[in-house]
Design an enzyme around this catalytic site. Structure first.
Site, short mmCIF file in Angstrom:
data_model
loop_
_atom_site.label_atom_id
_atom_site.label_comp_id
_atom_site.label_asym_id
_atom_site.label_seq_id
_atom_site.Cartn_x
_atom_site.Cartn_y
_atom_site.Cartn_z
N THR A 156 0.82 -1.21 0.00
CA THR A 156 0.00 0.00 0.00
C THR A 156 0.85 1.26 0.00
OG1 THR A 156 -1.64 -1.27 1.24
CG2 THR A 156 -1.96 1.11 1.14
N ILE A 168 -3.18 -6.20 9.43
CA ILE A 168 -2.41 -5.12 8.80
C ILE A 168 -3.30 -4.58 7.70
CG2 ILE A 168 -0.31 -4.49 7.58
CD1 ILE A 168 1.18 -6.57 9.13
N TYR A 205 5.24 -12.27 5.14
CA TYR A 205 4.09 -11.73 4.41
C TYR A 205 3.77 -12.71 3.28
CZ TYR A 205 1.33 -8.15 1.88
OH TYR A 205 0.35 -7.44 1.25
N LYS A 210 1.72 -12.28 8.21
CA LYS A 210 0.63 -11.48 7.66
C LYS A 210 0.04 -12.34 6.56
CE LYS A 210 -0.54 -7.35 4.98
NZ LYS A 210 -0.04 -6.12 4.30
#
Length: 294
Positions: free
Chosen positions: A45, A204, A133, A162
């Site tokens: 992001t 997250i 991740y 995540k």
């Protein structure tokens, strides 16, 4: 332990596409005053893919300085090159980040042995906590639960994941293999509520860029077992969770932030600005969440 609503921070740019340092620092400060539980700069992001390494490091340093230890900073440090990922992780540690978020290598598609080697090499190079991740939709590989277990058991600083698989059953599978202390954070706002019900401890979040208070309240309700309140908050947020991904991210969430006067909506190519039809949907979602007056 990392838990609750952790914002996957956008990176504000000025109209020429340069990093807007003042806007970024003001945005981080606003996040903290709104009650966010943590921040994660220079991830997907944050447009890490179109930041230079110098800019990447600059954003982490700005974030750490602005946060000043008030909430955890989980700095993005991923790369499809192991040596680059090590360099970024070492810089994040030196800059004062509390943990690093390391994405599974993308494009070159390593097998499970390659994934183990990649993450073990990073774990040996830094001492701060590492969050894996796992995002098959972008990296085109999925870390097996067994690989995750082996990394967690063999390296004290690999502490959790995540999870952006959008497969809710993975929470139970990972918890069974890795144990109850393995930190599981959702990487998808749409699954955040169910993720916690299955044993997760937070998210997250993309939506918390514009709704940090609501996202933090949702997480707090889950922790207190108040799933009635959590469902009500989830219902308020769900149209926004969906709307900001109608077109390639982070154009949607940056537009939403701009609509609320938090920063500009400039994105870097090849991401392009939103169409008017999508802007209208996001406006409606912001209103539904109570963030934008009709």
């Amino acid at each position: 332990m990392l838990k609750g609503a952790i914002t996957a921070l956008i990176t504000p740019f000025d109209h020429k596409g340069a990093i807007d340092e003042r806007a970024f620092c003001d945005f981080v400060e606003w996040q903290i005053t709104q009650g966010i539980n943590g921040v994660s700069p220079v991830g997907t992001t944050g447009e890490s893919a179109t930041l230079s390494h110098e800019e990447h490091k600059q954003i982490i340093e700005l974030c750490v300085e602005q946060v000043a230890k008030r909430v955890p900073v989980v700095a993005g440090a991923g790369s499809n090159s192991t040596s680059e990922a090590i360099e970024l992780a070492q810089h994040a540690e030196k800059a004062g980040a509390d943990a690093v978020l390391v994405v599974t290598p993308y494009y070159n598609r390593p097998n499970q042995s390659g994934l183990y080697k990649h993450f073990s090499s990073i774990a040996k190079a830094v001492s701060i906590p590492i969050i894996i991740y796992n995002i098959p939709g972008r990296s085109v590989i999925d870390m097996a639960v067994e690989t995750m277990r082996d990394l967690y058991q063999n390296f004290n600083n690999i502490i959790g994941v995540k999870d952006a698989t959008s497969r809710i059953e993975r929470v139970s599978e990972q918890g069974e293999k890795c144990g109850k202390d393995f930190v599981q954070l959702s990487g998808d706002d749409c699954t955040a509520l169910g993720f916690n019900a299955h044993g997760g401890v937070g998210c997250i979040s993309v939506s918390s860029n514009v709704a940090p208070k609501l996202c933090a309240e949702l997480q707090a309700a889950c922790f207190h077992g108040d799933y009635k309140t959590a469902r009500e908050l989830n219902d308020r947020l769900m149209p926004l969770n969906r709307a900001v991904f109608i077109e390639p991210s982070p154009a949607g969430i940056k537009y939403a932030a701009a609509k609320l006067g938090l920063c500009g909506e400039t994105v870097r190519s090849p991401i392009v600005p939103l169409t008017e039809s999508t802007k209208k949907i996001i406006d409606e979602a912001l209103s539904h969440a109570g963030l934008l007056k009709a």
